[in-house]
Design an enzyme around this catalytic site. Sequence first.
Site, PDB file in Angstrom:
ATOM      1  N   ARG A  46       1.450  14.582  13.429  1.00 48.73           N
ATOM      2  CA  ARG A  46       1.742  14.557  11.996  1.00 48.73           C
ATOM      3  C   ARG A  46       1.695  15.535  10.877  1.00 48.73           C
ATOM      4  NH1 ARG A  46      -0.269   8.765  10.075  1.00 48.73           N
ATOM      5  NH2 ARG A  46       1.605   8.679   8.828  1.00 48.73           N
ATOM      6  N   CYS A  99      -3.695  12.995  13.546  1.00 49.94           N
ATOM      7  CA  CYS A  99      -4.465  11.612  13.238  1.00 49.94           C
ATOM      8  C   CYS A  99      -4.207  10.890  14.630  1.00 49.94           C
ATOM      9  CB  CYS A  99      -3.978  10.841  11.849  1.00 49.94           C
ATOM     10  SG  CYS A  99      -2.377  10.081  12.252  1.00 49.94           S
ATOM     11  N   ARG A 159      -8.399  -0.329   5.275  1.00 44.81           N
ATOM     12  CA  ARG A 159      -7.594   0.501   4.825  1.00 44.81           C
ATOM     13  C   ARG A 159      -6.465   0.078   4.256  1.00 44.81           C
ATOM     14  NH1 ARG A 159      -5.987   5.189   8.018  1.00 44.81           N
ATOM     15  NH2 ARG A 159      -4.710   5.423   6.535  1.00 44.81           N
ATOM     16  N   ASP A 214       5.533   0.636  11.896  1.00 43.85           N
ATOM     17  CA  ASP A 214       4.369  -0.186  11.267  1.00 43.85           C
ATOM     18  C   ASP A 214       4.420  -1.492  11.801  1.00 43.85           C
ATOM     19  OD1 ASP A 214       3.787   2.524  10.182  1.00 43.85           O
ATOM     20  OD2 ASP A 214       3.978   1.730   8.210  1.00 43.85           O
ATOM     21  N   LYS A 251       0.621  -1.127   0.038  1.00 40.75           N
ATOM     22  CA  LYS A 251       0.092  -0.063   0.137  1.00 40.75           C
ATOM     23  C   LYS A 251       0.759   1.172   0.050  1.00 40.75           C
ATOM     24  CE  LYS A 251      -1.548   1.546   3.884  1.00 40.75           C
ATOM     25  NZ  LYS A 251      -1.370   3.253   4.253  1.00 40.75           N
ATOM     26  N   ASN A 252       1.931   1.208   0.994  1.00 42.26           N
ATOM     27  CA  ASN A 252       2.627   2.544   0.966  1.00 42.26           C
ATOM     28  C   ASN A 252       3.787   2.621  -0.029  1.00 42.26           C
ATOM     29  OD1 ASN A 252       1.312   2.969   3.594  1.00 42.26           O
ATOM     30  ND2 ASN A 252       3.121   2.529   4.534  1.00 42.26           N
TER      31      ASN A 252
END
Length: 424
Positions: free
Chosen positions: A121, A116, A402, A310, A22-23
């Site tokens: 951030r 968030c 997500r 992560d 995803k990233n």
Amino acid sequence: MDYLQIEGGTQLHGSIRISGAKNSALPVIAAALLSDVPVEIENLPNVVDIRTLLKLLGILGARVEHADDTARIDASRIESTRAVYEIVAQMRASILVLGPLLSRFGECEVSLPGGCAIGQRPIDLHLKALEQMGAQIEIRSGYVHAIAPEEGLHGAKVIFDKISVGATENTLMAAALAHDRTEIINAAREPEIGQLAQMLTEGGARVEGIGTSRLIVHGTGGEPLRFPDPIRVIPDRIEAGTYLCAAAITHSKITLEDVEIEHIQSIVDKLEGMGCSFSLQGRALTIAAPSSRLKGVNIVTAEYPGFPTDMQAQFMAVATLAEDESLIEERLFENRFMHVSELNRLGADIWLKGNVAAVKPVERLYGADVMATDLRASSALVLAALAAEGTTRVRRIYHLDRGYENLEGKLEALGARIVRKHEA
Ligand code: UD1
């Protein structure tokens, strides 16, 4: 709202394929805005964040065809350069359109992403770099308004005083169409940056120093990029790491197909230290966890190639059932411990002091109702539930959707007792 119901205590076995990252897919999609001919992207993960960014490109006027794991993006004609709040608020990574929109079209407005769950951030590093390349930036009514000089952005020497994945990506994309060369010092070195830099090079903006913290971009001076071949998204190292943790916490042996071992070395090293063993055949990685309790682990999160933030939550879940205490220090985000209280609801014994969590071992975890709070925290709860006695219901799994493609399907294929349910 959907939730996941998990009956713990089952060993996993078999193999699954790791999806595209995803990233990495997100900046690759944003970089399609740098081209005036269609760009093909393969191996996209089927997750909400990808659909959100493709939707944003569609709102900007790009023609997007998306089927299965492939997208074709035609940004030859763009009708708007305004990334609206409604989309950016759904996904912070929408800020990645800032660099490409500005360098290709000379101006843009992008909603401020705001804070968030895991921390403030800010985007100051993104904006400072663009200003150094000649952009005039104003923040008005919750939007970043950016305007390039009439002749376009120019190269600059950008020195980041903090390592940022997103700021490095935005700067790379802005520099790709700038005049002259841009030097980025203290650049992030994540594999996702490597993929983007490689893509820009293939498209005509040569990037030197790929894989290092000093990147030099030779901009095209305003010429849009052309990508001769489809871009294939690299495998998701965090998804791979999450399934390795699933095997570890359930004392199982499983195989992951399509793994880039170099990208997950720090994760593999920690699991080896806890007592797991590994074998690699081509791009298939097998993990075998011992039947006895794992050893405790000490972790300090860091930028790549250090241990990824992560993966912090997932390792914490595994550490709850280790034979001795673990210490986990979070160095990147100030509020990334929301899984702690939920893991404790499952019977874990975790104590927080500042940015360090002390995980005291417990004999067992017990199923309970828990709440997902952010993407990776959610997967940590699923991992704990796989090892807990009885039934766990993980709620608010829109966070999981997500970023994890078909998490319950993949775990079920490995033998887990997990089912998605819907509650009105
Ligand atoms: C990316 C990843 C995210 C991962 C994070 C760190 C994507 C879509 N997301 O997020 O999964 O957890 O890297 O590996 O790729 N910072 C500033 N000013 C800025 C930018 C960042 O102070 O202008 C700070 C952040 O608050 C944070 C640190 O720098 O404390 C690292 O953030 P950054 O690397 O930018 O994370 P993201 O790119 O947002």
